[in-house]
Design an enzyme around this catalytic site. Structure first.
Site, PDB file in Angstrom:
ATOM      1  N   VAL A 197       0.865  -1.184   0.000  1.00 15.91           N
ATOM      2  CA  VAL A 197       0.000   0.000   0.000  1.00 15.91           C
ATOM      3  C   VAL A 197       0.895   1.226   0.000  1.00 15.91           C
ATOM      4  O   VAL A 197       1.893   1.279   0.731  1.00 15.91           O
ATOM      5  CB  VAL A 197      -0.904   0.030   1.246  1.00 15.91           C
ATOM      6  CG1 VAL A 197      -1.812   1.257   1.232  1.00 15.91           C
ATOM      7  CG2 VAL A 197      -1.731  -1.243   1.354  1.00 15.91           C
ATOM      8  N   CYS A 198       0.573   2.199  -0.861  1.00 13.85           N
ATOM      9  CA  CYS A 198       1.280   3.482  -0.847  1.00 13.85           C
ATOM     10  C   CYS A 198       2.782   3.263  -1.098  1.00 13.85           C
ATOM     11  O   CYS A 198       3.163   2.485  -1.974  1.00 13.85           O
ATOM     12  CB  CYS A 198       1.001   4.180   0.484  1.00 13.85           C
ATOM     13  SG  CYS A 198       1.475   5.902   0.600  1.00 13.85           S
ATOM     14  N   THR A 199       3.632   3.891  -0.307  1.00 19.61           N
ATOM     15  CA  THR A 199       5.078   3.768  -0.491  1.00 19.61           C
ATOM     16  C   THR A 199       5.621   2.421  -0.022  1.00 19.61           C
ATOM     17  O   THR A 199       6.828   2.175  -0.121  1.00 19.61           O
ATOM     18  CB  THR A 199       5.829   4.891   0.252  1.00 19.61           C
ATOM     19  OG1 THR A 199       5.404   4.894   1.624  1.00 19.61           O
ATOM     20  CG2 THR A 199       5.546   6.248  -0.369  1.00 19.61           C
TER      21      THR A 199
END
Length: 291
Positions: free
Chosen positions: A173-175
């Site tokens: 998720v995300c970075t």
């Protein structure tokens, strides 16, 4: 003067045409969704259930309608959490995946004990990476400085590679995609991540950036920033347990986002906000990159 008026009228015409095209696309999309709903959940004779039939349906029959035959079986889902992780990166997907029964969900730290998120929320985890040798699904949430530092943690990356050898799904998720990339798992894959220098960061790890809320390439699922992890979680449930159950989870969460303004992506946010945010991220990472 006449030339200026013509240009203004032409621009106005183009804007109207663009709006008309977008509006038509939205209508087509809604029509397609409506048709999908009509084709689903029909009685054996091909006709739809009436509201009264659904209301009078017994528990066993109701559950048979809600649950479809799973396409896969997951015994364990592990979400790796570390100091500085974004709270919603982990708890957003967990709120969706929690409804997958009887799958066991584990929060796993670098070491067991208290983990503090970027929002200063403290979570006690019962497992460290040394305690876990196998997971059916591994989820890596993102963060900021500590995420970058995790990309240099060889012991952690070795553990991620070990889990990935036997996992059915490896997810970020995300970075968190930076960590998967640093582990070498996204090389040659299509992936997404938080918008901040997304294409540059994924290219660094040999991945191709896809500008979508979430994407999957084989067993690898990646989402864009923070809230996109919920979208991805629902897509995973849809794939494994079917649309009815995925819709049940979305309805249970009342996941119907309608923000008061459109600024959740650089394509929509004011350029001043976007540039200042990117500058802030650059300045935050700079000392750690220089080290």
């Amino acid at each position: 003067m006449k030339k200026s008026i013509i240009i203004i009228l032409a621009l106005g015409f183009l804007t109207c045409e663009e709006k008309k095209t977008a509006s038509t696309a939205n209508l087509d999309e809604k029509k397609e969704v409506a048709e999908q709903k009509t084709e689903r959940n029909l009685k054996p004779d091909g006709t739809p259930y009436s509201d009264k039939e659904l209301e009078n349906m017994g528990h066993t029959e109701s559950m048979a309608l809600l649950y479809e035959v799973p396409t896969d079986t997951l015994k364990t889902i592990g979400i790796f959490v570390y100091d500085g992780f974004f709270t919603m990166d982990a708890l957003g997907p967990l709120s969706v995946l929690n409804s997958m029964y009887p799958t066991k969900k584990l929060l796993i730290g670098r070491e067991k004990g208290i983990i503090t998120s970027s929002d200063n929320i403290k979570i006690e985890v019962d497992y460290g990476i040394e305690d876990i040798d196998q997971l059916d699904m591994l989820v890596i949430p993102g963060g900021f400085i500590q995420t970058y530092q995790a990309t240099k943690d060889q012991e952690l990356l070795d553990w991620i590679r070990k889990i990935d050898q036997n996992s059915k799904y490896t997810v970020s998720v995300c970075t968190g995609a930076w960590i998967l990339g640093a582990a070498g798992l996204l090389e040659g894959k299509k992936a997404t991540t938080h918008w901040y220098r997304a294409e540059e960061k994924l290219a660094q790890y040999g991945a191709t950036f896809v500008k979508e809320r979430y994407t999957n390439d084989g067993k690898y699922w990646t989402s864009a920033g923070v809230s996109a992890g919920i979208d991805m979680g629902l897509a995973i449930v849809d794939k494994i347990l079917g649309r009815n159950y995925a819709e049940f989870i979305a309805l249970n969460l009342e996941y119907d986002p309608q923000p008061p303004f459109e600024s959740g992506h650089p394509d929509k946010a004011d350029r001043v906000v976007t540039i200042m945010t990117e500058k802030m991220f650059d300045e935050g990472l700079k000392p750690y990159i220089e080290k």
